[in-house]
Each structure stands twice: as C-alpha cells, then as structure tokens.
Design a protein around this motif. Sequence first.
Motif, PDB file in Angstrom:
ATOM      1  N   ASN A   1     -24.162 -55.171  15.976  1.00 20.96           N
ATOM      2  CA  ASN A   1     -24.545 -53.630  16.199  1.00 20.96           C
ATOM      3  C   ASN A   1     -23.517 -52.679  16.441  1.00 20.96           C
ATOM      4  O   ASN A   1     -23.293 -51.891  17.329  1.00 20.96           O
ATOM      5  N   GLU A   2     -22.540 -52.623  15.447  1.00 24.51           N
ATOM      6  CA  GLU A   2     -21.278 -51.889  15.673  1.00 24.51           C
ATOM      7  C   GLU A   2     -21.535 -50.466  15.417  1.00 24.51           C
ATOM      8  O   GLU A   2     -20.901 -49.818  16.018  1.00 24.51           O
ATOM      9  N   GLU A   3     -22.637 -50.217  14.605  1.00 21.89           N
ATOM     10  CA  GLU A   3     -22.847 -48.752  14.411  1.00 21.89           C
ATOM     11  C   GLU A   3     -23.199 -48.113  15.807  1.00 21.89           C
ATOM     12  O   GLU A   3     -22.728 -47.016  16.122  1.00 21.89           O
ATOM     13  N   LEU A   4     -24.091 -48.684  16.554  1.00 18.84           N
ATOM     14  CA  LEU A   4     -24.580 -48.184  18.081  1.00 18.84           C
ATOM     15  C   LEU A   4     -23.262 -47.918  18.773  1.00 18.84           C
ATOM     16  O   LEU A   4     -23.094 -46.954  19.512  1.00 18.84           O
ATOM     17  N   GLY A   5     -22.217 -48.866  18.673  1.00 21.42           N
ATOM     18  CA  GLY A   5     -20.928 -48.976  19.810  1.00 21.42           C
ATOM     19  C   GLY A   5     -20.259 -47.425  19.098  1.00 21.42           C
ATOM     20  O   GLY A   5     -19.739 -47.016  20.002  1.00 21.42           O
ATOM     21  N   VAL A   6     -20.118 -47.243  17.884  1.00 17.92           N
ATOM     22  CA  VAL A   6     -19.412 -46.263  17.186  1.00 17.92           C
ATOM     23  C   VAL A   6     -20.166 -44.997  17.852  1.00 17.92           C
ATOM     24  O   VAL A   6     -19.540 -43.871  17.925  1.00 17.92           O
ATOM     25  N   ALA A   7     -21.475 -44.858  17.742  1.00 14.13           N
ATOM     26  CA  ALA A   7     -22.463 -43.565  17.868  1.00 14.13           C
ATOM     27  C   ALA A   7     -22.252 -43.336  19.414  1.00 14.13           C
ATOM     28  O   ALA A   7     -21.866 -42.368  19.886  1.00 14.13           O
ATOM     29  N   ARG A   8     -21.976 -44.403  20.203  1.00 12.44           N
ATOM     30  CA  ARG A   8     -21.874 -44.311  21.829  1.00 12.44           C
ATOM     31  C   ARG A   8     -20.440 -43.651  22.097  1.00 12.44           C
ATOM     32  O   ARG A   8     -20.374 -42.741  22.829  1.00 12.44           O
ATOM     33  N   GLU A   9     -19.373 -44.174  21.427  1.00 13.10           N
ATOM     34  CA  GLU A   9     -18.101 -43.761  21.553  1.00 13.10           C
ATOM     35  C   GLU A   9     -17.965 -42.200  20.845  1.00 13.10           C
ATOM     36  O   GLU A   9     -17.170 -41.529  21.755  1.00 13.10           O
ATOM     37  N   THR A  10     -18.448 -42.069  19.894  1.00 16.23           N
ATOM     38  CA  THR A  10     -18.369 -40.728  19.323  1.00 16.23           C
ATOM     39  C   THR A  10     -19.258 -39.861  20.237  1.00 16.23           C
ATOM     40  O   THR A  10     -18.611 -38.520  20.422  1.00 16.23           O
ATOM     41  N   TYR A  11     -20.330 -39.933  20.924  1.00 14.32           N
ATOM     42  CA  TYR A  11     -20.899 -39.134  21.720  1.00 14.32           C
ATOM     43  C   TYR A  11     -20.126 -38.554  22.839  1.00 14.32           C
ATOM     44  O   TYR A  11     -20.109 -37.753  23.232  1.00 14.32           O
ATOM     45  N   GLN A  12     -19.543 -39.855  23.522  1.00 10.84           N
ATOM     46  CA  GLN A  12     -18.717 -39.734  24.637  1.00 10.84           C
ATOM     47  C   GLN A  12     -17.691 -38.744  24.309  1.00 10.84           C
ATOM     48  O   GLN A  12     -17.176 -37.920  25.157  1.00 10.84           O
ATOM     49  N   CYS A  13     -17.043 -38.910  23.098  1.00  6.40           N
ATOM     50  CA  CYS A  13     -15.871 -38.131  22.755  1.00  6.40           C
ATOM     51  C   CYS A  13     -16.258 -36.878  22.555  1.00  6.40           C
ATOM     52  O   CYS A  13     -15.566 -35.836  23.007  1.00  6.40           O
ATOM     53  N   ILE A  14     -17.252 -36.274  21.841  1.00  3.40           N
ATOM     54  CA  ILE A  14     -17.940 -34.968  21.680  1.00  3.40           C
ATOM     55  C   ILE A  14     -18.029 -34.309  23.272  1.00  3.40           C
ATOM     56  O   ILE A  14     -17.843 -33.336  23.581  1.00  3.40           O
ATOM     57  N   CYS A  15     -18.704 -35.149  24.179  1.00  2.56           N
ATOM     58  CA  CYS A  15     -18.968 -34.642  25.693  1.00  2.56           C
ATOM     59  C   CYS A  15     -17.836 -34.206  26.127  1.00  2.56           C
ATOM     60  O   CYS A  15     -17.559 -33.230  26.869  1.00  2.56           O
TER      61      CYS A  15
END
Length: 400
Positions: free
Chosen positions: A379-393
């Motif tokens: 589930n690499e996409e979920l990991g990327v989504a989490r990191e992207t979200y945290q980066c934007i935050c």
Amino acid sequence: MQVLVSNVGSTSLKFKLFSMPEDQVLCEARIERVGSNTAIYQYKNTLTGWSVKQEGLQVRSYAAGIRLFLKDMTDESHGAAQSVSAVKGVGFKTVLAKGYNGVYELEAPVLKAMRDFLFIAPAHNTPYLSAIEEFRNIMPDVSMVGVFETAFHATIPLKHRMYAIPYEWYEKYQVARMGYHGASFSYIAQQSQEDGSYSKVIGCHLGGSCSVCAIKDGRSYDSSFGFSLQSGIPHANRCGDTDAYLIPFLMNEGLSQEEILEGLSKRGGLLGISGVGNDLREVEAAAAEGNERAQLAIDVFVVSVLRYIGSFYVELGGLDKLVFTGGIGENSAHIRARICKALSHIGIILDTKANQDLKGEGYISAAGSAVKVQVIAANEELGVARETYQCICRKKKTGI
C-alpha cells in the motif's frame, strides 16, 4: 484535505485520491500504454462503486492521461472532487535525487537533483520528471511533493551503508547503500507497530522489483539494495548483486558498455536465467513442466532472498516477524513456502493450509511458530499520501 497520489511508469499512470488524515480513498484510476493509440483506462469512484473501463484510447502523453483522469475525478455524476482546486497536494513515489533522502516539495533544486542522478535511475527518474512537469503545468497552484524511495532508509546506520571504497568517493560522489522501496517498507513498519510490539521485523518486497529490509523498532536498519536499483536480490529483469569487475571483464571480451548495461538491467534477473520470461508465474509454470533453467531461476531467487534474511537476522539479533509483500510476496504461496521451510531452524513454522488458501492479507505462520509470518498487501500510495499530507501541514504551520 484531499491529496492525490500519482505513480508513474514509463508507459503507465496510476492515481489515487485520498481524504486525509482519514486515509480514505475517494477514487482511483490507472492508464496503461501511455504514448499510444491503444491505451487502456480504468476509473473507479470508491465511495459509490461507479467504474468504467475503456480500451483503444488515444493517450499520447502524460498530460493527456492526467487530464483524462481529472475530468472523471471532477465529473458531476461520478467524480469524487468538486474541482481540481479541491486537491491541495499531489504526492509522488519519487526514487532518487542527489543529496535529497527524504520528503520534499518538488521545487527547482530538488528536480535538478533528480536530473543529476538520471544515470543511476534512468527508468524511474525520467518518467517522473516528465509527469511532474505536466502536473505543474496543469495544476500550478497545487503543492507537488516527492516522497523519495530513500526516505525511510535514512535511519540505516552508516556502518551498514558504507562501502569499503576510498572515503572521498563517499564524500564527493555520495556513493553508499541507498535502500529503496521506502514507501512499502514504511507501511510495513507502521502496520507492525500498530499490530503489536514487533521490534525486529524483516520485510520481503518481492515483485517485478525486489528487496529485503531489516526494520528495528519501526525504523529501517538495513536494506538489500545498494547504491542503485540494479543491486540486491534478482529482479524480474535486473541482475541484482554482481561483481564490479564483471563489467571491465566483459568489455575486454568485446562487449560494449551499452550491451553490458542492457544485459544487466533488461535481460537479467528471472528473465536472464530462465529464458522463459520475467513474470514468476510463467517461470513457475515452465519449471513445473520440467524446464531446468526455469527451476534454476527460482532456486537462485529463493537462495538470494534467504541470504539477506539470514544476514539481517544476525544484525537484528533475532526476529519477531517476517513479512511478505509485493506481487510475488502476496500471490506466490510456493515461494513463501520455500523460504519459510528453509528458515525452520530459526523457529518459523508455516501453516501450510493457511499459506495455500490465503487471498489478500493475513498470518500464515502456525500457532507454535516462534516467528510470526504475515502477508501484507503493498500500500505504497497510502504511505505517500500520509507523507504528502504531513509535508503540506508543516508548510502551513511554518507559513512558507
């Protein structure tokens, strides 16, 4: 917050739109044969179940593919976003950039660093650079975030990363073991931490591209990958570990550098040994019919995986859980059985029926096994989504 994740291949595009931080997939799509007049497009709204599959489409570029998806994503009847502007970030499973081993907004210096390492990862960086440029043209006001494959492996101790080379090569050229498949192993680490106190985990990401990772207390501790993606255990087409002097030897024998690199990166691996194909299912079928080279390819593959598991078992000082993921890891009961059988001496007892009958995720170790064995769907996409979200935050918090 809506975050879009795009996985880019040389002739493919995959999309998943997430609602974060809920980790909810709103819609997803994939396009195969990008750059042709025979493209295959699939889209699904995961909230309503509405889906479509179209074949024989003209999708001549990444830009055309991106616009095709965005049109469905924002459609009034089956879309999952009110508008393109509702998406606050686009995350990419980027691979490698010189001097950048983490999660970064994809601005000019980072893109230049990706170009600087084009020679090391041409099959990966080239399509990502092209797709990122198209996304920036289409969605200029949206943050573009690169979650580099090396990010999760930044915690690997230098004693595990360092080659026995002149130290100035490490300092000047950054030659060291990088580690890849970071998004996949990061997800395994998160799942293992949530599922229990598994401090010593070995993950096996086995698919078209393969690697083994030692995970200690939720952090990467070692990886079978070296400096490039050509290293480690054999892949579908790539050779994996080999002797550095093989290249000058073969050049002295009359082969060109281009011929050698093509052999190592495109005609090696399962394909190179078996002569049958690069898909393990084809190789297993041929082996079952008595093809000796196909059987040899499987044997070499299994031995290589075991070599790294054994090494990491010693480095970790034991093992709590062994995890399989990726196309082969999730679907080949035969490969899992062979690996686990060879590891019986460290206390692994396989539940043969559970392993054979498994569809999807689950534990396949027997009740008395000293080491838990689990299959986790990649589930690499979920990991990327989490990191992207945290980066934007983080960006919003700092006001950058």
